[in-house]
Design a protein around this motif. Structure first.
Motif, PDB file in Angstrom:
ATOM      1  N   TYR A   1      -8.210  14.394   2.600  1.00  0.00           N
ATOM      2  CA  TYR A   1      -8.011  13.108   3.301  1.00  0.00           C
ATOM      3  C   TYR A   1      -8.581  13.170   4.710  1.00  0.00           C
ATOM      4  O   TYR A   1      -9.123  12.178   5.220  1.00  0.00           O
ATOM      5  CB  TYR A   1      -6.525  12.726   3.310  1.00  0.00           C
ATOM      6  CG  TYR A   1      -6.075  12.243   1.947  1.00  0.00           C
ATOM      7  CD1 TYR A   1      -6.465  10.994   1.473  1.00  0.00           C
ATOM      8  CD2 TYR A   1      -5.316  13.052   1.116  1.00  0.00           C
ATOM      9  CE1 TYR A   1      -6.089  10.553   0.207  1.00  0.00           C
ATOM     10  CE2 TYR A   1      -4.934  12.629  -0.151  1.00  0.00           C
ATOM     11  CZ  TYR A   1      -5.325  11.383  -0.591  1.00  0.00           C
ATOM     12  OH  TYR A   1      -4.969  10.951  -1.851  1.00  0.00           O
TER      13      TYR A   1
ATOM     14  N   SER B   1      -3.770   8.933   8.696  1.00  0.00           N
ATOM     15  CA  SER B   1      -2.720   8.201   7.970  1.00  0.00           C
ATOM     16  C   SER B   1      -3.207   6.818   7.563  1.00  0.00           C
ATOM     17  O   SER B   1      -2.921   6.357   6.445  1.00  0.00           O
ATOM     18  CB  SER B   1      -1.453   8.084   8.824  1.00  0.00           C
ATOM     19  OG  SER B   1      -0.856   9.345   8.949  1.00  0.00           O
TER      20      SER B   1
ATOM     21  N   SER C   1      -5.822   7.279   4.694  1.00  0.00           N
ATOM     22  CA  SER C   1      -5.235   7.750   3.425  1.00  0.00           C
ATOM     23  C   SER C   1      -4.267   6.742   2.806  1.00  0.00           C
ATOM     24  O   SER C   1      -3.849   6.916   1.663  1.00  0.00           O
ATOM     25  CB  SER C   1      -4.555   9.104   3.617  1.00  0.00           C
ATOM     26  OG  SER C   1      -3.486   9.004   4.529  1.00  0.00           O
ATOM     27  N   ALA C   2      -3.938   5.686   3.536  1.00  0.00           N
ATOM     28  CA  ALA C   2      -3.052   4.649   2.973  1.00  0.00           C
ATOM     29  C   ALA C   2      -3.820   3.645   2.116  1.00  0.00           C
ATOM     30  O   ALA C   2      -3.211   2.857   1.390  1.00  0.00           O
ATOM     31  CB  ALA C   2      -2.344   3.908   4.105  1.00  0.00           C
TER      32      ALA C   2
ATOM     33  N   ARG D   1      -7.185   6.689  -2.092  1.00  0.00           N
ATOM     34  CA  ARG D   1      -6.256   7.535  -2.860  1.00  0.00           C
ATOM     35  C   ARG D   1      -6.745   7.725  -4.296  1.00  0.00           C
ATOM     36  O   ARG D   1      -6.658   8.817  -4.859  1.00  0.00           O
ATOM     37  CB  ARG D   1      -4.836   6.946  -2.853  1.00  0.00           C
ATOM     38  CG  ARG D   1      -4.250   6.848  -1.469  1.00  0.00           C
ATOM     39  CD  ARG D   1      -2.751   6.943  -1.459  1.00  0.00           C
ATOM     40  NE  ARG D   1      -2.281   8.297  -1.689  1.00  0.00           N
ATOM     41  CZ  ARG D   1      -2.260   9.264  -0.765  1.00  0.00           C
ATOM     42  NH1 ARG D   1      -2.632   9.020   0.462  1.00  0.00           N
ATOM     43  NH2 ARG D   1      -1.828  10.474  -1.072  1.00  0.00           N
TER      44      ARG D   1
ATOM     45  N   ALA E   1       4.455   6.996   8.988  1.00  0.00           N
ATOM     46  CA  ALA E   1       3.342   6.247   8.384  1.00  0.00           C
ATOM     47  C   ALA E   1       3.093   6.740   6.949  1.00  0.00           C
ATOM     48  O   ALA E   1       2.934   5.941   6.018  1.00  0.00           O
ATOM     49  CB  ALA E   1       2.073   6.416   9.221  1.00  0.00           C
ATOM     50  N   ASP E   2       3.109   8.057   6.762  1.00  0.00           N
ATOM     51  CA  ASP E   2       2.827   8.614   5.427  1.00  0.00           C
ATOM     52  C   ASP E   2       3.951   8.296   4.429  1.00  0.00           C
ATOM     53  O   ASP E   2       3.697   8.154   3.232  1.00  0.00           O
ATOM     54  CB  ASP E   2       2.640  10.143   5.516  1.00  0.00           C
ATOM     55  CG  ASP E   2       1.413  10.543   6.327  1.00  0.00           C
ATOM     56  OD1 ASP E   2       0.522   9.693   6.511  1.00  0.00           O
ATOM     57  OD2 ASP E   2       1.363  11.699   6.798  1.00  0.00           O
TER      58      ASP E   2
ATOM     59  N   SER F   1       5.932   5.575   4.543  1.00  0.00           N
ATOM     60  CA  SER F   1       6.174   4.144   4.356  1.00  0.00           C
ATOM     61  C   SER F   1       4.993   3.397   3.733  1.00  0.00           C
ATOM     62  O   SER F   1       5.100   2.197   3.485  1.00  0.00           O
ATOM     63  CB  SER F   1       6.534   3.498   5.696  1.00  0.00           C
ATOM     64  OG  SER F   1       5.449   3.642   6.580  1.00  0.00           O
ATOM     65  N   ARG F   2       3.886   4.076   3.469  1.00  0.00           N
ATOM     66  CA  ARG F   2       2.765   3.353   2.861  1.00  0.00           C
ATOM     67  C   ARG F   2       3.147   2.948   1.439  1.00  0.00           C
ATOM     68  O   ARG F   2       3.981   3.607   0.786  1.00  0.00           O
ATOM     69  CB  ARG F   2       1.492   4.205   2.884  1.00  0.00           C
ATOM     70  CG  ARG F   2       1.578   5.420   2.022  1.00  0.00           C
ATOM     71  CD  ARG F   2       0.259   6.178   1.891  1.00  0.00           C
ATOM     72  NE  ARG F   2       0.493   7.389   1.167  1.00  0.00           N
ATOM     73  CZ  ARG F   2       0.311   8.620   1.631  1.00  0.00           C
ATOM     74  NH1 ARG F   2      -0.148   8.821   2.831  1.00  0.00           N
ATOM     75  NH2 ARG F   2       0.592   9.668   0.878  1.00  0.00           N
ATOM     76  N   LYS F   3       2.485   1.894   0.945  1.00  0.00           N
ATOM     77  CA  LYS F   3       2.841   1.369  -0.381  1.00  0.00           C
ATOM     78  C   LYS F   3       2.389   2.307  -1.502  1.00  0.00           C
ATOM     79  O   LYS F   3       3.112   2.546  -2.465  1.00  0.00           O
ATOM     80  CB  LYS F   3       2.168   0.004  -0.584  1.00  0.00           C
ATOM     81  CG  LYS F   3       2.944  -1.129   0.037  1.00  0.00           C
ATOM     82  CD  LYS F   3       2.499  -2.451  -0.569  1.00  0.00           C
ATOM     83  CE  LYS F   3       3.243  -3.590   0.113  1.00  0.00           C
ATOM     84  NZ  LYS F   3       2.375  -4.683   0.464  1.00  0.00           N
ATOM     85  N   THR F   4       1.152   2.792  -1.392  1.00  0.00           N
ATOM     86  CA  THR F   4       0.584   3.586  -2.482  1.00  0.00           C
ATOM     87  C   THR F   4       0.880   5.062  -2.290  1.00  0.00           C
ATOM     88  O   THR F   4       0.453   5.665  -1.308  1.00  0.00           O
ATOM     89  CB  THR F   4      -0.952   3.375  -2.541  1.00  0.00           C
ATOM     90  OG1 THR F   4      -1.204   1.981  -2.514  1.00  0.00           O
ATOM     91  CG2 THR F   4      -1.547   3.985  -3.804  1.00  0.00           C
TER      92      THR F   4
ATOM     93  N   PRO G   1       3.426   7.216  -1.452  1.00  0.00           N
ATOM     94  CA  PRO G   1       3.874   7.738  -0.154  1.00  0.00           C
ATOM     95  C   PRO G   1       4.340   9.195  -0.233  1.00  0.00           C
ATOM     96  O   PRO G   1       4.567   9.720  -1.324  1.00  0.00           O
ATOM     97  CB  PRO G   1       5.062   6.831   0.180  1.00  0.00           C
ATOM     98  CG  PRO G   1       5.568   6.349  -1.130  1.00  0.00           C
ATOM     99  CD  PRO G   1       4.375   6.252  -2.036  1.00  0.00           C
TER     100      PRO G   1
END
Ligand SMILES: Nc1ncnc2c1ncn2[C@@H]1O[C@H](COP(=O)(O)OP(=O)(O)OP(=O)(O)O)[C@@H](O)[C@H]1O
Ligand SMILES: Nc1ccn([C@H]2C[C@H](O)[C@@H](COP(=O)(O)O)O2)c(=O)n1
Length: 222
Positions: free
Chosen positions: A37, A98, A101-102, A107, A179-180, A182-185, A187
């Protein structure tokens, strides 16, 4: 049968140090997925892609060729043939990784690479990251989730950087973890079947021994 070990956890919990040592001790391959990443983030920055723009990141995600070495004694990573093992550790990349990579397209691309590498490891592999046990390798033979207090992690990181401010280091890693997580994809998260190891009061050697024992127990129980 190759053994697949997934080691996840927040920043500075000891994933890389532990994974490399366990892999070297047990004759397994090693994959640092954070480095992948970081490598794609480095490419975005170097090529003038706005890392605050998820659409720009998504449309460029397929362009760089990222190649990861899997020797725990000499981890290596190249982007389009360039050795980026130094530049990916610089502050500019760390502060942007972060966000990059979100992005789901990033991903998907990196997860495909990770699965291909893990699938071709002859004796087995230790793969470390944030979503290995939950998403990348949900059928791993062993899943470990490392934790440690933010204070311990900041002290470890500050020890690596001359003149580092402990408070600023703590704030930066807590922010990146938030941040890592709480991301949608995909986490940062502990898999339900992962063994959690709190490393706050353990030496690195104790953590390594703990994980080696867990791998040996898994192998013996097969
Ligand atoms: N149990 C421990 N006790 C003391 N120091 C440790 C311990 N585990 C790791 N360290 C040290 O902490 C620092 C961070 O470790 P490491 O890079 O392995 O963490 P990490 O979880 O991979 O971090 P990141 O996700 O940010 O890459 C290193 O300097 C390492 O030597
Ligand atoms: N499986 C992974 C591994 C890493 N990331 C992202 C999130 C991290 O902040 C960043 C850098 O990782 P590090 O080198 O500090 O371990 O990469 C991720 O999203 N998924």
């Amino acid at each position: 049968m190759p053994v697949i070990v997934a080691i996840d956890g927040p920043s500075g919990t000891g994933k890389s140090s532990t994974s490399k040592a366990v892999a070297a001790q047990l004759g397994l391959s090693y994959l640092d997925t954070g480095a992948q990443y970081r490598a794609i983030t480095w490419w975005m920055v170097t090529n003038g892609i706005d890392t605050a723009d998820p659409f720009a990141i998504a449309s460029a995600a397929g362009k760089p060729e990222i190649v990861s070495g899997t020797d725990p004694e000499k981890p290596a990573i190249t982007v389009d043939g360039i050795d980026v093992s130094g530049p990916i550790r610089e502050q500019d990349v760390t502060s942007k990784v972060s966000a990059v990579s979100a992005v789901p397209e990033v991903r998907t691309r990196i997860t495909e690479l990770q699965r291909a590498i893990a699938g071709s490891a002859v004796t087995g592999i230790v793969v470390e990251g944030r979503d290995i046990g939950t998403t990348v390798l949900p059928d791993a033979d062993l899943k470990v989730f490392l934790t440690a207090s933010p204070e311990a992690r900041a002290a470890r990181r500050s020890g690596e950087l001359e003149g580092a401010d402990l408070h600023a280091t703590r704030e930066a890693l807590v922010k990146r973890d938030a941040a890592d997580s709480s991301r949608k994809t995909s986490p940062l998260a502990k898999a339900d079947d992962a063994v959690e190891v709190d490393t706050t009061d353990l030496t690195l050697q104790q953590v390594i021994e703990c994980v080696v024992t867990l791998v040996e127990e898994k192998r013996a129980g097969r």
